[in-house]
Design an enzyme around this catalytic site. Structure first.
Site, PDB file in Angstrom:
ATOM      1  N   ARG A  58      10.902 -13.136 -66.836  1.00 43.79           N
ATOM      2  CA  ARG A  58       9.585 -11.974 -66.719  1.00 43.79           C
ATOM      3  C   ARG A  58       9.664 -12.047 -65.477  1.00 43.79           C
ATOM      4  NH1 ARG A  58       6.631 -14.046 -62.244  1.00 43.79           N
ATOM      5  NH2 ARG A  58       5.302 -15.390 -63.310  1.00 43.79           N
ATOM      6  N   GLU A 101      -2.698 -10.401 -64.535  1.00 44.15           N
ATOM      7  CA  GLU A 101      -3.045 -10.669 -62.957  1.00 44.15           C
ATOM      8  C   GLU A 101      -2.064 -10.138 -62.201  1.00 44.15           C
ATOM      9  OE1 GLU A 101      -1.505 -14.746 -62.399  1.00 44.15           O
ATOM     10  OE2 GLU A 101      -0.673 -14.326 -60.509  1.00 44.15           O
ATOM     11  N   GLU A 119       1.136 -22.692 -67.724  1.00 37.57           N
ATOM     12  CA  GLU A 119      -0.197 -22.971 -66.239  1.00 37.57           C
ATOM     13  C   GLU A 119      -1.020 -23.826 -67.170  1.00 37.57           C
ATOM     14  OE1 GLU A 119      -0.116 -19.570 -63.901  1.00 37.57           O
ATOM     15  OE2 GLU A 119      -0.117 -21.381 -62.521  1.00 37.57           O
ATOM     16  N   THR A 133       2.871 -17.305 -55.695  1.00 36.75           N
ATOM     17  CA  THR A 133       4.182 -17.681 -56.017  1.00 36.75           C
ATOM     18  C   THR A 133       5.360 -17.461 -56.181  1.00 36.75           C
ATOM     19  OG1 THR A 133       2.912 -17.303 -57.657  1.00 36.75           O
ATOM     20  CG2 THR A 133       2.764 -19.697 -56.734  1.00 36.75           C
ATOM     21  N   ARG A 160       6.040 -27.170 -66.116  1.00 40.41           N
ATOM     22  CA  ARG A 160       5.295 -27.811 -66.710  1.00 40.41           C
ATOM     23  C   ARG A 160       4.819 -27.693 -68.146  1.00 40.41           C
ATOM     24  NH1 ARG A 160       3.689 -20.886 -65.540  1.00 40.41           N
ATOM     25  NH2 ARG A 160       3.311 -21.099 -63.306  1.00 40.41           N
ATOM     26  N   CYS A 205      -0.022 -12.419 -56.492  1.00 39.58           N
ATOM     27  CA  CYS A 205       0.225 -13.556 -56.144  1.00 39.58           C
ATOM     28  C   CYS A 205       1.020 -14.482 -54.971  1.00 39.58           C
ATOM     29  CB  CYS A 205      -0.758 -15.211 -57.533  1.00 39.58           C
ATOM     30  SG  CYS A 205       0.259 -16.767 -57.149  1.00 39.58           S
ATOM     31  N   ARG A 234      10.406 -14.821 -63.203  1.00 37.53           N
ATOM     32  CA  ARG A 234      10.595 -16.561 -63.779  1.00 37.53           C
ATOM     33  C   ARG A 234      10.901 -16.460 -65.225  1.00 37.53           C
ATOM     34  NH1 ARG A 234       6.829 -19.538 -67.139  1.00 37.53           N
ATOM     35  NH2 ARG A 234       6.975 -22.261 -66.674  1.00 37.53           N
ATOM     36  N   ARG A 291       3.128  -6.450 -66.023  1.00 40.44           N
ATOM     37  CA  ARG A 291       4.688  -8.113 -66.117  1.00 40.44           C
ATOM     38  C   ARG A 291       4.743  -7.338 -67.186  1.00 40.44           C
ATOM     39  NH1 ARG A 291       2.363 -13.270 -64.784  1.00 40.44           N
ATOM     40  NH2 ARG A 291       1.665 -13.019 -62.740  1.00 40.44           N
TER      41      ARG A 291
HETATM   42  N1  ARG Z   1      -4.141 -20.248 -58.126  1.00 39.78           N
HETATM   43  C1  ARG Z   1      -3.570 -21.039 -58.785  1.00 39.78           C
HETATM   44  C2  ARG Z   1      -3.232 -22.017 -57.999  1.00 39.78           C
HETATM   45  O1  ARG Z   1      -3.266 -22.420 -57.004  1.00 39.78           O
HETATM   46  C3  ARG Z   1      -2.343 -20.522 -59.235  1.00 39.78           C
HETATM   47  C4  ARG Z   1      -1.423 -20.143 -58.510  1.00 39.78           C
HETATM   48  C5  ARG Z   1       0.301 -19.498 -59.029  1.00 39.78           C
HETATM   49  N2  ARG Z   1      -0.424 -19.161 -60.710  1.00 39.78           N
HETATM   50  C6  ARG Z   1       0.019 -17.838 -61.299  1.00 39.78           C
HETATM   51  N3  ARG Z   1      -0.094 -17.558 -62.441  1.00 39.78           N
HETATM   52  N4  ARG Z   1      -0.019 -17.354 -59.997  1.00 39.78           N
HETATM   53  O2  ARG Z   1      -3.030 -23.490 -58.801  1.00 39.78           O
END
Ligand code: ARG
Length: 382
Positions: free
Chosen positions: A147, A246, A335, A294, A330, A292, A301, A250
């Site tokens: 993704r 999010e 997650e 990440t 995971r 995010c 991903r 996506r």
């Molecule tokens: N905010 C969450 C944490 O700090 C998720 C972080 C990464 N995952 C995400 N779906 N962006 O654990």
């Protein structure tokens, strides 16, 4: 304002104005002070806690983005959820610039050393033919998924989106998706019109996002839910696009088994077709911008659901291989979930500082190694 803070008021290459200027409301300053104290006194080890020291805090607490986002908007989720691994989100693209001294350290830590002086390479999807089926005999890999995430240019991220923004983003995205060709053709299902049974079925089949994620909730990412949220699905359930979860978008490709070349080439084709119709937010340094940190950079991903009955008994060894190959392990539901029936979700961890192809290749090489170690397990240990 300290001189360091004045220094921060500089020309922003993301919003093309002076960034960081503005008045942080009194109650937010209070909230921030309490939050800092709460983080300081708790034994947690999120990346937020690790990198938000007193100097950084003092330098950032008076700053505000052109959308009115403060440090509190960024760290709220990590303060409310002390079990966060990361604990920070960018409420708008400019937050990465205004609060850079905090974000940069967290990005470097999470993405294996991507420094503030580093730059995301230009998009490069590479040669699909150099990737192989991860498990041709179908013994370990249950399914494969790749993704990426995208944000539309000109809109803030979730916490700063108004109801109208959700509707406008949904409209732009679904108009573009209607033009998709070949096996990418599909139907858009708005979440608001979906029956709870269908929603549940799509979620258990790993096609649809989970609702009510507590980290997103605390980050103010679930406003006006389910307005503007939905899923686009092709006929074979191998290609989907999540809208306004999010991230604004996506884009996801998946199949049962380990045929990574097939899954990846479908994603590449989808992105190519969609990019002809939508302009996505990208920064020269950070690559594609996401809610995010990440997910910045490639936003890729690439993951498998994989059965590892032997390695699963020796999680230390499993973690060792994962670390060595920059993989993230995971639980089965993704997650923050448990491992069910010995099935792990394994993916590339870093997404910035490498190309799209290299991100996928990290998962590819790491999973091949995991399978090798799984097969050798009893033999080598004796
Ligand atoms: N905010 C969450 C944490 O700090 C998720 C972080 C990464 N995952 C995400 N779906 N962006 O654990």
């Amino acid at each position: 304002m300290s001189s360091a803070t004045n220094e921060k008021l500089k020309q922003c290459n993301m919003c093309h104005t002076v960034c960081g200027k503005g008045k942080v409301p009194e109650e937010v300053v209070q909230e921030l002070d309490d939050a800092f104290e709460c983080l300081e006194s708790s034994p947690i080890m999120s990346l937020l806690k690790k990198h938000l020291n007193k100097n950084v805090f003092d330098e950032l607490k008076d700053l505000i983005t052109p959308y009115g986002s403060t440090l509190w908007d960024c760290i709220k989720s990590g303060v409310v959820n002390l079990d966060s691994g990361v604990g920070i989100y960018a409420p708008d693209a400019q937050a990465y610039h205004v609060f850079d001294i905090l974000f940069d350290n967290i990005i470097e830590d999470y993405h294996n050393g991507f420094k503030y002086t580093d730059k995301q390479p230009l998009p490069d999807w590479g040669k699909v033919s150099t990737l192989q089926n991860l498990d041709p005999l179908g013994r370990y890999v249950v399914s494969t998924r790749v993704r990426c995430g995208r944000s539309l240019e000109g809109y803030p991220f979730n916490p700063k989106m108004k109801e109208d923004d959700y509707v406008a983003v949904e409209k732009k995205v679904t108009n573009a998706l209607r033009e998709l060709k070949g096996d990418l053709k599909g139907v858009y299902y708005p979440l608001a019109d979906m029956s709870p049974e269908v929603q549940k079925k799509l979620t258990t089949d790993h096609l649809l996002f989970k609702e009510g994620d507590k980290y997103l909730e605390a980050a103010d990412a679930n406003h006006y839910w389910p307005v503007g949220r939905g899923i686009f699905l092709n006929n074979e359930n191998t290609f989907m696009v999540w809208v306004n979860e999010e991230d604004h978008v996506r884009i996801i490709s998946m199949n049962e088994g380990g045929n990574l070349p097939k899954v990846y080439s479908r994603l590449v084709e989808a992105v190519r077709q969609i990019e002809k119709r939508l302009a996505f937010a990208r920064s020269v340094r950070l690559g594609y911008l996401t809610f995010c940190p990440t997910n910045l950079g490639t936003t890729i991903r690439a993951s498998v659901h994989i059965k590892l009955p032997n390695l699963g008994k020796d999680t230390e060894e499993l973690e060792l291989v994962a670390d060595e190959f920059h993989l993230q392990v995971r639980g089965t539901g993704g997650e923050h979930t448990e491992v069910k029936d010995g099935i792990y979700d394994v993916s590339n961890k870093r997404r910035i500082g490498l190309t799209e192809y290299e991100a996928v290749k990290e998962m590819h090489d790491g999973v091949l190694e995991l399978i090798k170690r799984e097969q050798e397990f009893g033999v080598v240990k004796k």
